[in-house]
Design a protein around this motif. Structure first.
Motif, PDB file in Angstrom:
ATOM      1  N   ARG A 192       0.748  -1.177   0.095  1.00  0.00           N
ATOM      2  CA  ARG A 192       0.084   0.167  -0.025  1.00  0.00           C
ATOM      3  C   ARG A 192       0.832   1.443  -0.024  1.00  0.00           C
ATOM      4  NH1 ARG A 192      -5.315  -1.095   0.864  1.00  0.00           N
ATOM      5  NH2 ARG A 192      -6.103  -3.197   1.608  1.00  0.00           N
ATOM      6  N   LEU A 193       1.827   1.291   0.722  1.00  0.00           N
ATOM      7  CA  LEU A 193       2.714   2.529   0.816  1.00  0.00           C
ATOM      8  C   LEU A 193       3.454   2.530  -0.697  1.00  0.00           C
ATOM      9  CD1 LEU A 193       4.792   2.163   4.210  1.00  0.00           C
ATOM     10  CD2 LEU A 193       2.935   3.807   3.533  1.00  0.00           C
ATOM     11  N   SER A 194       3.792   1.497  -1.265  1.00  0.00           N
ATOM     12  CA  SER A 194       4.531   1.506  -2.585  1.00  0.00           C
ATOM     13  C   SER A 194       3.371   2.224  -3.631  1.00  0.00           C
ATOM     14  CB  SER A 194       5.003   0.171  -3.127  1.00  0.00           C
ATOM     15  OG  SER A 194       5.915  -0.192  -2.286  1.00  0.00           O
ATOM     16  N   ALA A 195       2.002   1.664  -3.451  1.00  0.00           N
ATOM     17  CA  ALA A 195       1.394   2.338  -4.420  1.00  0.00           C
ATOM     18  C   ALA A 195       0.975   3.610  -4.034  1.00  0.00           C
ATOM     19  CB  ALA A 195      -0.178   1.565  -4.107  1.00  0.00           C
ATOM     20  N   ALA A 196       1.272   4.334  -2.769  1.00  0.00           N
ATOM     21  CA  ALA A 196       1.026   5.693  -2.548  1.00  0.00           C
ATOM     22  C   ALA A 196       2.376   6.314  -2.922  1.00  0.00           C
ATOM     23  CB  ALA A 196       0.546   5.820  -0.958  1.00  0.00           C
ATOM     24  N   GLY A 197       3.414   6.016  -3.482  1.00  0.00           N
ATOM     25  CA  GLY A 197       4.645   6.548  -3.833  1.00  0.00           C
ATOM     26  C   GLY A 197       5.824   6.540  -3.189  1.00  0.00           C
ATOM     27  N   MET A 198       5.733   5.770  -1.830  1.00  0.00           N
ATOM     28  CA  MET A 198       6.746   5.384  -1.226  1.00  0.00           C
ATOM     29  C   MET A 198       8.027   4.616  -1.873  1.00  0.00           C
ATOM     30  SD  MET A 198       6.005   7.330   1.300  1.00  0.00           S
ATOM     31  CE  MET A 198       4.445   8.495   0.647  1.00  0.00           C
ATOM     32  N   LYS A 199       8.960   4.785  -1.351  1.00  0.00           N
ATOM     33  CA  LYS A 199      10.025   3.847  -2.240  1.00  0.00           C
ATOM     34  C   LYS A 199      10.357   2.781  -1.240  1.00  0.00           C
ATOM     35  CE  LYS A 199      13.294   7.028  -2.186  1.00  0.00           C
ATOM     36  NZ  LYS A 199      14.669   7.588  -2.087  1.00  0.00           N
ATOM     37  N   GLU A 200      10.596   1.511  -1.885  1.00  0.00           N
ATOM     38  CA  GLU A 200      11.206   0.406  -1.184  1.00  0.00           C
ATOM     39  C   GLU A 200      12.788   0.471  -1.026  1.00  0.00           C
ATOM     40  OE1 GLU A 200      10.208  -4.129  -1.007  1.00  0.00           O
ATOM     41  OE2 GLU A 200      11.345  -3.637  -2.579  1.00  0.00           O
ATOM     42  N   LEU A 201      13.181   0.643   0.166  1.00  0.00           N
ATOM     43  CA  LEU A 201      14.464   0.918   0.447  1.00  0.00           C
ATOM     44  C   LEU A 201      15.145  -0.452   0.268  1.00  0.00           C
ATOM     45  CD1 LEU A 201      17.037   2.821   1.359  1.00  0.00           C
ATOM     46  CD2 LEU A 201      16.417   2.346   3.545  1.00  0.00           C
ATOM     47  N   ILE A 202      14.792  -1.466   1.034  1.00  0.00           N
ATOM     48  CA  ILE A 202      15.307  -2.834   0.972  1.00  0.00           C
ATOM     49  C   ILE A 202      14.338  -3.800   1.316  1.00  0.00           C
ATOM     50  CG2 ILE A 202      16.093  -2.878   3.394  1.00  0.00           C
ATOM     51  CD1 ILE A 202      18.239  -4.352   2.812  1.00  0.00           C
ATOM     52  N   SER A 203      14.468  -4.862   0.579  1.00  0.00           N
ATOM     53  CA  SER A 203      13.350  -6.014   0.453  1.00  0.00           C
ATOM     54  C   SER A 203      13.984  -7.160   1.587  1.00  0.00           C
ATOM     55  CB  SER A 203      13.088  -6.418  -0.916  1.00  0.00           C
ATOM     56  OG  SER A 203      14.384  -7.053  -1.418  1.00  0.00           O
ATOM     57  N   MET A 204      12.868  -7.962   1.964  1.00  0.00           N
ATOM     58  CA  MET A 204      13.449  -9.107   2.666  1.00  0.00           C
ATOM     59  C   MET A 204      14.461  -9.821   2.083  1.00  0.00           C
ATOM     60  SD  MET A 204      13.962 -10.619   5.561  1.00  0.00           S
ATOM     61  CE  MET A 204      12.847  -9.383   6.442  1.00  0.00           C
ATOM     62  N   PRO A 205      14.201 -10.239   0.705  1.00  0.00           N
ATOM     63  CA  PRO A 205      15.212 -11.101   0.001  1.00  0.00           C
ATOM     64  C   PRO A 205      16.812 -10.458  -0.062  1.00  0.00           C
ATOM     65  CG  PRO A 205      13.348 -11.076  -1.318  1.00  0.00           C
ATOM     66  CD  PRO A 205      12.982 -10.167  -0.177  1.00  0.00           C
ATOM     67  N   GLN A 206      16.538  -9.093  -0.106  1.00  0.00           N
ATOM     68  CA  GLN A 206      18.004  -8.356  -0.094  1.00  0.00           C
ATOM     69  C   GLN A 206      18.554  -8.385   1.312  1.00  0.00           C
ATOM     70  OE1 GLN A 206      16.338  -4.748  -1.445  1.00  0.00           O
ATOM     71  NE2 GLN A 206      17.597  -4.618  -3.487  1.00  0.00           N
ATOM     72  N   ILE A 207      17.774  -8.412   2.448  1.00  0.00           N
ATOM     73  CA  ILE A 207      18.349  -8.378   3.688  1.00  0.00           C
ATOM     74  C   ILE A 207      19.002 -10.119   3.688  1.00  0.00           C
ATOM     75  CG2 ILE A 207      17.769  -8.734   5.975  1.00  0.00           C
ATOM     76  CD1 ILE A 207      15.782  -6.469   5.652  1.00  0.00           C
ATOM     77  N   LEU A 208      18.269 -11.043   3.315  1.00  0.00           N
ATOM     78  CA  LEU A 208      18.628 -12.270   3.608  1.00  0.00           C
ATOM     79  C   LEU A 208      20.079 -12.622   2.583  1.00  0.00           C
ATOM     80  CD1 LEU A 208      15.245 -14.200   3.360  1.00  0.00           C
ATOM     81  CD2 LEU A 208      16.667 -14.130   5.161  1.00  0.00           C
ATOM     82  N   ALA A 209      19.814 -11.910   1.402  1.00  0.00           N
ATOM     83  CA  ALA A 209      21.085 -12.031   0.460  1.00  0.00           C
ATOM     84  C   ALA A 209      22.310 -11.527   1.242  1.00  0.00           C
ATOM     85  CB  ALA A 209      20.861 -11.301  -0.714  1.00  0.00           C
ATOM     86  N   GLY A 210      22.187 -10.425   2.075  1.00  0.00           N
ATOM     87  CA  GLY A 210      23.210  -9.647   2.829  1.00  0.00           C
ATOM     88  C   GLY A 210      23.742 -10.653   4.015  1.00  0.00           C
TER      89      GLY A 210
END
Length: 329
Positions: A192-210
């Protein structure tokens, strides 16, 4: 002669009705406890609307629940047969002597959303800033973020930034009003935040990859008692097949999602699409062996971060946590 034919037709109709009634009576009842207005209800709606449960000889009885804790209480009290929960809870309960089992349902987990005007382009830019966090201090996403922060910026996220724990709807509201620069929320609130124009800083797959984990991780699944499943093998396997069939429809058919619009409560087309695509992205594509292998690695991270308060006294994921009974699962 016409009277005889009439009596014969009547007999055949009564016989067919009796047989259909007997067949319906033989259908296994599966009681599913779900959170009111939760995303799990979408899949169950597809299962019922398209006759997928009925095809498997199952009668679904939906038990609406108000809170996640209520779901745990309901299954422990025998009021329902299945709930949606994570394998961490199942592992802890098994390590304490219970016989719960887990069948993967979704890998959809929210990430960090930031306001475009927050001046945050990468995780390091969150230093000293407030981050809204859903689910509390023992939420799995938050614990994984703490481990990720140690790996990437050399400091625990609990001290690197300022976490503010709150309910998911409130976090979204605070971000939208500009009172919070960023939030780590559950996946459908993140959508819902993405649809409202907020940016995704980091996703869970990226956290796991880290954290060195590149494979997908289904965190949420169908949870049930192993004893119940053994006694009702046809019911549980039929339910899981119906669940898989519903996901296949939801992955392939946009028309199915049009049917679900009223349940989704999407304010606009952008939100509707974000929720649809977020659910689709969360459908597990890996097998049970791979899922358990990844979960075993993630358990070690969560146990180190959350300690006994999260996983109990167990030091490894409890044997039998992932359901392997019957069929190809």
């Amino acid at each position: 002669m016409p009277a005889l034919i009439g009596r014969l037709l009547g007999f055949l109709l009564l016989t067919a009705f009796a047989m259909s009634g007997a067949w319906a009576a033989e259908r296994a009842v599966v009681r599913v406890g779900i959170l009111q207005f939760g995303t799990v209800s979408w899949e169950l709606e597809v299962m019922q609307r398209h006759g997928l449960a009925e095809r498997e000889g199952i009668e679904l009885r939906i038990v609406p629940l108000a809170l996640k804790d209520a779901a745990n209480v309901a299954i422990q009290g025998g009021e329902v047969d299945l709930i949606a929960n994570d394998w961490i809870w199942v592992s802890r309960m098994r390590s304490e002597g219970s016989d719960y089992a887990f069948a993967p349902y979704s890998q959809a987990v929210g990430g960090i959303s930031v306001r475009p005007d927050a001046g945050v382009a990468q995780f390091a830019d969150l230093e000293g800033k407030r981050l809204g966090v859903a689910g509390g201090a023992l939420d799995k996403s938050w614990l994984l973020l703490r481990a990720y922060a140690r790996r990437t910026v050399g400091e625990d996220a609990a001290t690197f930034l300022q976490p503010q724990f709150a309910a998911p709807p409130l976090l979204n509201e605070l971000v939208m009003r500009g009172e919070l620069p960023a939030a780590m929320n559950f996946w459908h609130y993140t959508a819902r935040l993405s649809a409202a124009g907020m940016k995704e800083l980091i996703s869970m797959p990226q956290i796991l990859a880290g954290l060195g984990i590149e494979d997908e991780l289904p965190l949420v699944g169908w949870v049930f008692r192993e004893g119940w499943a053994r006694d009702n093998a046809a019911a549980i396997e039929g339910f899981l097949r119906a669940s898989d069939a519903a996901k296949a429809l939801m992955l392939e058919s946009d028309a199915v999602w049009e049917e679900l619009r009223p349940l989704m409560r999407a304010e606009n087309e952008e939100t509707f699409i974000a929720l649809r695509e977020g659910f689709r992205a969360g459908i597990p594509r890996t097998g049970i062996d791979d899922a358990e292998r990844v979960a075993t690695r993630v358990f070690d991270i969560l146990a180190a971060e959350g300690g006994e308060a999260l996983v109990g006294k167990a030091r490894t994921i409890a044997p039998g946590t992932f359901w392997r009974g019957g069929g190809s699962r």
